[in-house]
Design a protein around this motif. Structure first.
Motif, PDB file in Angstrom:
ATOM      1  N   ASP A  94       0.805  -1.227   0.000  1.00  0.00           N
ATOM      2  CA  ASP A  94       0.000   0.000   0.000  1.00  0.00           C
ATOM      3  C   ASP A  94       0.837   1.276   0.000  1.00  0.00           C
ATOM      4  OD1 ASP A  94      -2.407  -1.387   0.006  1.00  0.00           O
ATOM      5  OD2 ASP A  94      -2.596  -1.377   2.188  1.00  0.00           O
ATOM      6  N   LEU A  95       2.129   1.162   0.259  1.00  0.00           N
ATOM      7  CA  LEU A  95       2.992   2.346   0.360  1.00  0.00           C
ATOM      8  C   LEU A  95       3.044   3.117  -0.961  1.00  0.00           C
ATOM      9  CD1 LEU A  95       5.898   0.777   2.423  1.00  0.00           C
ATOM     10  CD2 LEU A  95       4.571   2.796   3.120  1.00  0.00           C
ATOM     11  N   PRO A  96       3.302   4.428  -0.890  1.00  0.00           N
ATOM     12  CA  PRO A  96       3.399   5.232  -2.127  1.00  0.00           C
ATOM     13  C   PRO A  96       4.414   4.699  -3.123  1.00  0.00           C
ATOM     14  CG  PRO A  96       3.223   6.664  -0.220  1.00  0.00           C
ATOM     15  CD  PRO A  96       3.370   5.259   0.328  1.00  0.00           C
ATOM     16  N   ALA A  97       5.508   4.120  -2.655  1.00  0.00           N
ATOM     17  CA  ALA A  97       6.531   3.600  -3.564  1.00  0.00           C
ATOM     18  C   ALA A  97       6.092   2.310  -4.254  1.00  0.00           C
ATOM     19  CB  ALA A  97       7.830   3.339  -2.797  1.00  0.00           C
ATOM     20  N   MET A  98       5.026   1.696  -3.775  1.00  0.00           N
ATOM     21  CA  MET A  98       4.513   0.461  -4.359  1.00  0.00           C
ATOM     22  C   MET A  98       3.193   0.761  -5.079  1.00  0.00           C
ATOM     23  SD  MET A  98       6.600  -2.185  -3.608  1.00  0.00           S
ATOM     24  CE  MET A  98       7.732  -2.759  -2.334  1.00  0.00           C
ATOM     25  N   ASP A  99       2.054   0.332  -4.452  1.00  0.00           N
ATOM     26  CA  ASP A  99       0.757   0.495  -5.115  1.00  0.00           C
ATOM     27  C   ASP A  99       0.060   1.803  -4.769  1.00  0.00           C
ATOM     28  OD1 ASP A  99       1.179  -1.935  -6.272  1.00  0.00           O
ATOM     29  OD2 ASP A  99      -0.173  -3.046  -4.961  1.00  0.00           O
ATOM     30  N   ASP A 100       0.541   2.494  -3.739  1.00  0.00           N
ATOM     31  CA  ASP A 100       0.036   3.818  -3.367  1.00  0.00           C
ATOM     32  C   ASP A 100      -1.475   3.811  -3.144  1.00  0.00           C
ATOM     33  OD1 ASP A 100       0.084   6.487  -2.713  1.00  0.00           O
ATOM     34  OD2 ASP A 100       0.179   7.213  -4.777  1.00  0.00           O
ATOM     35  N   ASP A 101      -1.901   2.991  -2.189  1.00  0.00           N
ATOM     36  CA  ASP A 101      -3.325   2.897  -1.868  1.00  0.00           C
ATOM     37  C   ASP A 101      -3.633   3.616  -0.559  1.00  0.00           C
ATOM     38  OD1 ASP A 101      -4.652   1.407  -3.947  1.00  0.00           O
ATOM     39  OD2 ASP A 101      -3.475  -0.330  -3.325  1.00  0.00           O
ATOM     40  N   ASP A 102      -4.801   4.239  -0.521  1.00  0.00           N
ATOM     41  CA  ASP A 102      -5.237   4.974   0.666  1.00  0.00           C
ATOM     42  C   ASP A 102      -6.165   4.160   1.553  1.00  0.00           C
ATOM     43  OD1 ASP A 102      -3.819   7.098  -0.362  1.00  0.00           O
ATOM     44  OD2 ASP A 102      -5.586   8.171  -1.103  1.00  0.00           O
ATOM     45  N   LEU A 103      -6.826   3.150   0.975  1.00  0.00           N
ATOM     46  CA  LEU A 103      -7.800   2.355   1.712  1.00  0.00           C
ATOM     47  C   LEU A 103      -7.433   0.883   1.678  1.00  0.00           C
ATOM     48  CD1 LEU A 103     -11.253   3.823   0.604  1.00  0.00           C
ATOM     49  CD2 LEU A 103     -10.164   4.106   2.828  1.00  0.00           C
TER      50      LEU A 103
END
Length: 310
Positions: A94-103
């Protein structure tokens, strides 16, 4: 009572057992050999793990072990160790450097609820706790069984499994210097997904056989079943992303297309995907035939995985 109702009850029962185990593992009190458990780290770990969910992977460990007479309570430590690995992977993905998910599961991801650095350390903490749990005496009385489970989990989650699959996924998205999204052939998509998603699901099914000291043919049958439902899980997940409701899914949808990510759904189309899911469910049932009626819940689990909505 219908097979689906029985599955729902068994899923819920397994989830309760695993949830209690995870609560215990993520307690605030330091264990012997630990100096302290920092409050912010523990809060982040609990946020990343104790957020509900179906606990599908632990359920597969428990149900596959049950084929060999292993009580659910005795399979729970190994099942919880696997769930810790799964949750660590979600926190990092979920991290920004990976999939960048908020939920995630309908609430803020760990890096949104806390920050990126905390999320990285949460993942690190969950991973190491998973291996501590799997190698510990509660996972199985026989040290040889614990050692085998630990090695198999490391391979499923490591460079030739989940972590390697994530690297292939990021590479395919053109995420690195001078990169561009790759138009992957079907074989490459299948390999990537078998590593990133399928490896832990395959391990979940094989782990029950290891706990039960199953024969080699029985291990092969459950490993094959795990590979099949791992593929079904990913195809169903891609269908949800392709045409699903973000509120129902508990996370953003449509992100694969936005990134130009190749999936079997985007390559072959939704109609093919639904037909393939039907075929995979039938194949999964065939692999479980040697276990007779005792495998009925796992057969129904394959249907659930293939045709779930979120």
């Amino acid at each position: 009572m219908s097979d689906a109702s029985v599955l729902e009850q068994r899923l819920a029962a397994a989830a309760r057992l695993v949830e209690a185990e995870l609560e215990s593992l993520l307690g605030e009190a330091a264990l012997p050999g630990e100096t302290a458990r920092p409050a912010r780290l523990m809060a982040g770990m609990r946020h990343g793990v104790l957020a509900g969910g179906k606990r599908l992977r632990p359920f597969l460990v428990i149900e596959s072990a049950a084929l060999f007479g292993i009580a659910a309570a005795d399979a729970v430590p190994a099942a919880a160790a696997l769930e810790l690995i799964h949750c660590y992977s979600l926190v990092h993905d979920d991290l920004p450097a990976m999939d960048d998910d908020d939920l995630r599961r309908g609430r803020p991801t760990v890096h949104k609820a806390y920050d990126d650095a905390t999320a990285i350390l949460v993942g690190d903490g969950l991973q190491t706790l998973a291996f501590e749990t799997m190698a510990g005496p509660r996972a199985h009385a026989d040290p040889a069984v614990r050692a085998e489970l630990t090695v198999l989990l490391a391979r499923a989650s490591g460079l030739g499994g989940m972590v390697g699959g994530q690297m292939l996924d990021l590479t395919a998205e053109g995420r690195f210097a001078d990169g561009a999204p790759l138009d992957l052939p079907e074989a490459e998509i299948r390999r990537l997904q078998a590593m990133k998603t399928g490896a832990l699901i395959r391990f979940a099914c094989l782990a029950g056989a290891v706990l039960g000291k199953a024969s080699e043919p029985e291990r092969r049958a459950l490993a094959a079943y795990g590979e099949i439902i791992g593929l079904a899980f990913q195809i169903a997940d891609d269908l949800i992303d392709h045409e699903g409701d973000a509120a129902l899914a508990g996370k953003a949808t449509g992100k694969d297309a936005a990134r130009g990510k190749g999936t079997l759904v985007s390559l072959r189309g939704p109609r093919w995907a639904r037909d393939e899911l039907t075929r995979l469910v039938s194949d999964a049932a065939t692999r479980l035939a040697p276990f007779g009626d005792g495998a009925g819940t796992l057969v129904e689990a394959a249907r659930f995985i293939a045709f779930r909505q979120a």
